[in-house]
Scaffold this active site. Structure first.
Site, mmCIF file in Angstrom:
data_model
loop_
_atom_site.group_PDB
_atom_site.id
_atom_site.type_symbol
_atom_site.label_atom_id
_atom_site.label_comp_id
_atom_site.label_asym_id
_atom_site.label_seq_id
_atom_site.Cartn_x
_atom_site.Cartn_y
_atom_site.Cartn_z
ATOM 1 C CE LYS A 26 56.051 19.638 68.675
ATOM 2 N NZ LYS A 26 57.488 19.318 68.536
ATOM 3 C CE1 TYR B 199 54.446 22.744 67.160
ATOM 4 C CE2 TYR B 199 52.385 23.164 68.331
ATOM 5 C CZ TYR B 199 53.752 22.943 68.343
ATOM 6 O OH TYR B 199 54.413 22.905 69.539
ATOM 7 C CB SER C 112 53.070 20.698 72.653
ATOM 8 O OG SER C 112 52.161 21.726 72.904
HETATM 9 C C1 UD1 Z 1 50.354 28.334 71.429
HETATM 10 C C2 UD1 Z 1 49.994 27.245 70.459
HETATM 11 C C3 UD1 Z 1 50.453 25.924 71.016
HETATM 12 C C4 UD1 Z 1 51.933 25.962 71.286
HETATM 13 C C5 UD1 Z 1 52.236 27.119 72.234
HETATM 14 C C6 UD1 Z 1 53.718 27.278 72.421
HETATM 15 C C7 UD1 Z 1 47.966 28.095 69.361
HETATM 16 C C8 UD1 Z 1 46.508 27.890 69.162
HETATM 17 N N1 UD1 Z 1 48.557 27.249 70.223
HETATM 18 O O1 UD1 Z 1 49.650 28.096 72.638
HETATM 19 O O2 UD1 Z 1 50.157 24.897 70.097
HETATM 20 O O3 UD1 Z 1 52.353 24.749 71.850
HETATM 21 O O4 UD1 Z 1 51.732 28.330 71.696
HETATM 22 O O5 UD1 Z 1 53.983 28.299 73.323
HETATM 23 O O6 UD1 Z 1 48.562 28.960 68.781
HETATM 24 N N2 UD1 Z 1 47.044 35.989 73.622
HETATM 25 C C9 UD1 Z 1 46.497 37.243 73.552
HETATM 26 N N3 UD1 Z 1 47.044 38.137 72.675
HETATM 27 C C10 UD1 Z 1 48.107 37.822 71.866
HETATM 28 C C11 UD1 Z 1 48.659 36.527 71.956
HETATM 29 C C12 UD1 Z 1 48.095 35.621 72.835
HETATM 30 O O7 UD1 Z 1 45.547 37.565 74.270
HETATM 31 O O8 UD1 Z 1 48.540 38.688 71.081
HETATM 32 C C13 UD1 Z 1 46.466 35.008 74.585
HETATM 33 C C14 UD1 Z 1 45.901 33.771 73.924
HETATM 34 O O9 UD1 Z 1 44.555 33.939 73.622
HETATM 35 C C15 UD1 Z 1 46.120 32.722 75.022
HETATM 36 C C16 UD1 Z 1 47.369 33.209 75.762
HETATM 37 O O10 UD1 Z 1 47.522 34.572 75.415
HETATM 38 O O11 UD1 Z 1 45.063 32.759 75.915
HETATM 39 C C17 UD1 Z 1 48.618 32.455 75.348
HETATM 40 O O12 UD1 Z 1 48.726 32.462 73.944
HETATM 41 P P1 UD1 Z 1 49.992 31.895 73.177
HETATM 42 O O13 UD1 Z 1 51.234 32.475 73.765
HETATM 43 O O14 UD1 Z 1 49.767 32.080 71.712
HETATM 44 O O15 UD1 Z 1 50.016 30.347 73.567
HETATM 45 P P2 UD1 Z 1 48.879 29.231 73.362
HETATM 46 O O16 UD1 Z 1 47.790 29.705 72.507
HETATM 47 O O17 UD1 Z 1 48.517 28.726 74.704
#
Ligand code: UD1
Length: 341
Positions: A155, A151, A126
């Site tokens: 990795k 997690y 990842s």
């Molecule tokens: C997350 C994991 C990462 C994993 C990846 C798999 C965390 C900190 N990291 O990454 O280890 O490999 O998923 O896909 O959880 N967001 C919102 N509202 C929401 C959900 C997300 O604004 O309800 C934003 C988050 O702040 C981020 C973006 O959307 O900026 C993507 O979030 P997410 O899909 O959870 O992925 P990551 O955080 O990048």
């Protein structure tokens, strides 16, 4: 031709990879413990490809069973290892569960691959290994930062374990694919992501909000130092990601690697902000999304997107599907599963 073992082959990325492997004529055997997947996925795979993959229910934590499995399947040509736990928050609460699920199982498989000649192995890693990289886009040479969660640590440690094992096992060839943010679903709507409970990831939360299961999406922070203040990620369509596994496997089988352990970034190379993802969703679905700006989420990094030059040149792989394609397929999938449940 021997068989390709896909662990966790009924999961989100695993199932899409099985489809692409079958499309290229590979004989696939899936093992999955059904801890975060369903037998229905098997039917989805075979209705896309017309081929029912061999499936065995197996818990990789059961070392004697793993040994027996490999003893009875000496014709395995390659292993693509997806089976792992992946919820960041849960890993903070239950670190030992994550180390047992993700590390013990990896060790057991590698121990069997040391006995199998030749052995080819692809590992689901990842972009989380980079943390907040100092330079963007992120190349494979960017330093590995301290993991933010157990997690993420699995990795990092997983990569180290594979590298160390390859060093002393010349007949073992391995590739770690560092995924950026996998999203979307198969366009047939036969397979896709099936999050359990409240989704933590952005795209399933968007589609569940739009279909009415969640009331409102919270955008975690709009005061980041980015163009619109929201975080930037590299959203890669799961079908493109699946195809990356097929070309990585071909590279191993053709022995065109320059070392017996390699890493590749798998992303689009383009960063999108949370608001851009929402806009894309609204455009392709024709629906307004109910969202609000909320506080930052702890542990989120500001920006991450891939430099994909290495995958482009060495694997001959490039993402071809767009963010709009991914959002369209994710929305079609969400509508399909709600209609059928
Ligand atoms: C997350 C994991 C990462 C994993 C990846 C798999 C965390 C900190 N990291 O990454 O280890 O490999 O998923 O896909 O959880 N967001 C919102 N509202 C929401 C959900 C997300 O604004 O309800 C934003 C988050 O702040 C981020 C973006 O959307 O900026 C993507 O979030 P997410 O899909 O959870 O992925 P990551 O955080 O990048």
């Amino acid at each position: 031709m021997g068989k390709i073992l896909v662990t966790g082959g009924l999961g989100f990325i695993g199932s899409h990879t099985v489809v692409e492997l079958q499309n290229k004529g590979f004989d696939v055997i899936i093992i999955d413990d059904l801890s975060n997947s369903s037998m229905d996925v098997l039917g989805g795979i075979s209705s896309i490809t017309g081929i029912a993959p061999t499936y065995e229910k197996l818990d990789l934590k059961d070392k004697p069973k793993v040994q027996t499995f490999f003893k009875t399947h000496q014709d395995i040509q390659g292993v693509i290892h997806f089976a792992a736990s992946k919820a960041v928050g849960e890993s903070v609460e239950k670190p030992l569960l994550y180390y047992e699920n993700n590390i013990n199982t990896l060790v057991y498989i590698l121990q069997e691959l040391q006995k199998l000649k030749p052995a080819n192995f692809i590992f689901s890693s990842s972009c989380t290994v980079y943390g907040q990289a100092d330079e963007l886009p992120i190349t494979e040479n960017a330093p590995i930062k301290n993991a933010e969660s157990p997690y993420g640590n699995t990795k990092q440690i997983g990569e180290e374990i594979i590298k160390d094992t390859c060093k002393v096992t010349p007949h073992l060839n391995a590739i770690a694919l560092r995924y950026f943010n996998p999203v979307g679903a198969h366009k047939s709507t036969k397979i896709g992501e099936l999050p359990i409970g409240v989704p933590q990831n952005l795209v399933p939360f968007i589609t569940q909000t739009a279909i009415g299961i969640r009331e409102q999406l919270s955008v975690f922070g709009d005061d980041y130092p980015t163009s619109d203040g929201t975080c930037i990620r590299d959203y890669i369509h799961v079908v493109d990601l699946a195809k990356a596994h097929v070309v990585a496997l071909q590279r191993l089988l053709n022995k065109s690697t320059y070392s017996n352990y390699e890493t590749f970034n798998i992303g689009t190379g383009t960063g999108s902000s949370v608001l851009e993802v929402i806009k894309s969703f609204e455009k392709v679905s024709g629906q307004k999304l109910n969202y609000k700006i909320a506080d930052r989420r702890e542990g989120d990094i500001v920006s991450a997107y891939a430099d994909t030059t290495k995958a482009n040149t060495k694997l001959g792989w490039k993402a071809t599907l767009t963010l709009d394609d991914a959002m369209r397929s994710a929305w079609k999938w969400e509508q399909h599963i709600r209609k059928n449940n």
